[in-house]
Enzyme design. Structure first.
Site, PDB file in Angstrom:
ATOM      1  CG  ASN A   1      10.551 -19.707 -20.380  1.00  0.00           C
ATOM      2  OD1 ASN A   1       9.665 -20.551 -20.503  1.00  0.00           O
ATOM      3  ND2 ASN A   1      10.938 -19.268 -19.191  1.00  0.00           N
TER       4      ASN A   1
ATOM      5  CD  GLU B   1       6.894 -21.467 -13.168  1.00  0.00           C
ATOM      6  OE1 GLU B   1       6.702 -20.262 -12.859  1.00  0.00           O
ATOM      7  OE2 GLU B   1       7.569 -21.816 -14.141  1.00  0.00           O
TER       8      GLU B   1
ATOM      9  CB  CYS C   1       9.794 -18.645 -14.482  1.00  0.00           C
ATOM     10  SG  CYS C   1       8.925 -19.323 -15.909  1.00  0.00           S
TER      11      CYS C   1
END
Length: 481
Positions: free
Chosen positions: A152, A248, A285
């Site tokens: 992303n 993450e 995210c």
């Protein structure tokens, strides 16, 4: 059609196999990507380990200058790099340009961090028998870092791993996301031209399922940094053993909006919420997914959001006016379609959107969504939000915390007591007051709690994760009475 290779030890090496890369938007083939085998991944790790023996001695100012040169080279090739991101990830070109801006800043922050690696002195005489001792700490690089990165933010999230690794004096093996290898492979050229020694950066596109184990278990790997799903993150944690890991992982970021704002202020909050919810199709995210709004302003806020969502332009990611383009693949679109249908079957109301054309999902807003629906419990990673009313601030915090994730939370309020309550009680790695949870600047600490991961990114914080603390103690006046 272009065929890519692996970058190992300053040399282009053919992959063991090739996979065709397709545009998420058009479906057209973009390139033939050389994929690494397990043996080639092991070769990259061995090369990185050999390079570390000399690279950790390279002075900080030299590492800083290399990182600055990379930032400068990216600035000169800004549009080319932005279009590359848009082409392989279907990120709208305006957002892709913004990513390049941030990537440049990330490498500049890494250059500054390289020059400012410092330890501390320890007050030894604070304890009995500590007198006549001088003690200080040094931060030392760990060795080989393996980095597994997502699609992303194919340049900036890579920079958040490569930048601090090099700043600290580590070497690195980078496995980019299967959909966005081109944005990583171009780094080979940029870093080589900027003077990075051979073997310090190695780039091996390939299958995560095939390469994941060697990248996390090889005895010469000292640190693993991963951005992706909780499922894979848990597997990496289990495989890593005693190695250090930064993970993450997922999120479904909540935003709380209190009463007490004027109509003009609510217009601005709605603008920011729209951006934080639908930028890059919600494939961020910390994209806003769950919005909790005080009941006194709820109806008006839903109306404002619907108006804005319906004005977003859907189209080709390379078109200047595109806001929404294709999701990364068909599987993502199919998953979200099922989740919307499931939510509606349990009583949810689609205020706008909920439609699909190929991999393109229209910006979607749902209300009256069951707390246990996937859209409130899982990570959507698409252009969709749920909006829910609340009566009390405590109730809003409780609903926000009703999640297995905890990356960023946002809260708009004019009441200082409520602001402090949110800061104290929201269960997330970051709490942003009078700001959307999607807000991020690249020097801030960034990471989550619960299933959102462990460790912190943000250049200085990531650099510290990638280093050991070495204690040095000198006993003074050894022979004096």
């Amino acid at each position: 059609m272009k065929q890519t290779q692996l970058w190992i030890g300053d040399t282009w090496i053919p992959g063991a196999s090739t996979v065709t890369l397709h545009s998420p938007y058009t479906g057209d083939p973009i390139a033939e990507i050389g994929y690494a085998s397990v043996e080639q991944a092991e070769q990259a790790i061995e090369v990185a380990a050999a390079a570390f023996k000399s690279f950790y001695k390279v002075p900080a100012y030299t590492r800083a200058e290399i990182l600055r040169k990379v930032a400068s080279a990216m600035e000169k090739r800004h549009e080319e790099l932005a279009r590359l991101i848009a082409k392989e990830s279907a990120k709208p070109i305006q957002a892709a340009r913004g990513e390049i801006d941030r990537t440049i800043q990330t490498y500049l922050f890494a250059a500054e961090a390289a020059r400012d690696n410092r330890g501390e002195t320890i007050p030894m005489d604070a304890a009995p028998h500590g007198e006549n001792h001088l003690a200080y700490t040094q931060r030392k690089p760990l060795g080989v870092v393996t980095a597994i990165t997502p699609f992303n933010f194919p340049m900036n999230l890579v920079a958040h791993k490569v930048g601090p690794a090099i700043a600290a004096g580590n070497t690195i093996v980078l496995k980019p996301a299967e959909q966005t290898p081109l944005s990583s492979l171009i780094l080979a050229e940029l870093f080589q031209q900027s003077g990075l020694p051979a073997g310090v950066l190695n780039i091996i596109p390939g299958s995560g399922a095939e390469l994941g184990e060697i990248l996390t278990t090889h005895p010469k790997v000292a640190f693993i940094t991963f951005t992706g799903s909780p499922r894979v993150g848990k597997l990496i944690r289990a495989q890593a053993g005693l190695r250090r890991v930064t993970l993450e992982l997922g999120s479904n970021s909540p935003l709380l909006i209190d009463e007490g704002f004027s109509p003009d202020e609510l217009e601005k909050i709605a603008d920011e919420t729209t951006n934080g919810s639908f930028n890059y199709d919600g494939q961020v995210c910390i994209s806003i997914q769950r919005v909790y709004v005080h009941k006194n302003i709820y109806d008006g806020f839903v109306e404002r959001m619907v108006q804005r969502a319906e004005k977003l332009k859907i189209g080709d990611p390379l078109a200047e006016d595109t806001n929404i383009s294709a999701l990364i693949n068909t599987a993502a679109a199919d998953r979200l379609k099922k989740w919307v249908e499931h939510a509606v079957s349990k009583g949810a109301v689609v205020q706008t959107g909920g439609t699909f054309e190929g991999n393109v999902m229209a910006p979607t807003i749902l209300t009256n969504v069951s707390p246990d629906a996937e859209l409130n419990t899982e990570e959507a990673f698409g252009p969709i939000i749920t909006i829910t009313p609340f009566e009390t601030w405590s109730e809003a915090i409780d609903m926000a915390n009703r999640s297995k994730f905890g990356l960023n939370s946002g809260a708009f309020t004019k009441d200082i007591e409520r602001a402090l309550q949110a800061a104290e009680k929201l269960e997330s790695g970051g709490v942003l007051i009078n700001q959307i949870p999607t807000f991020r600047v690249d020097q801030m600490p960034y990471g989550g709690v619960k299933e959102s991961g462990s460790g912190r990114e943000g250049i200085r914080y990531a650099m510290e994760e990638m280093m050991d603390i070495k204690l040095v103690v000198l006993r003074m006046n050894v022979y004096q009475p």
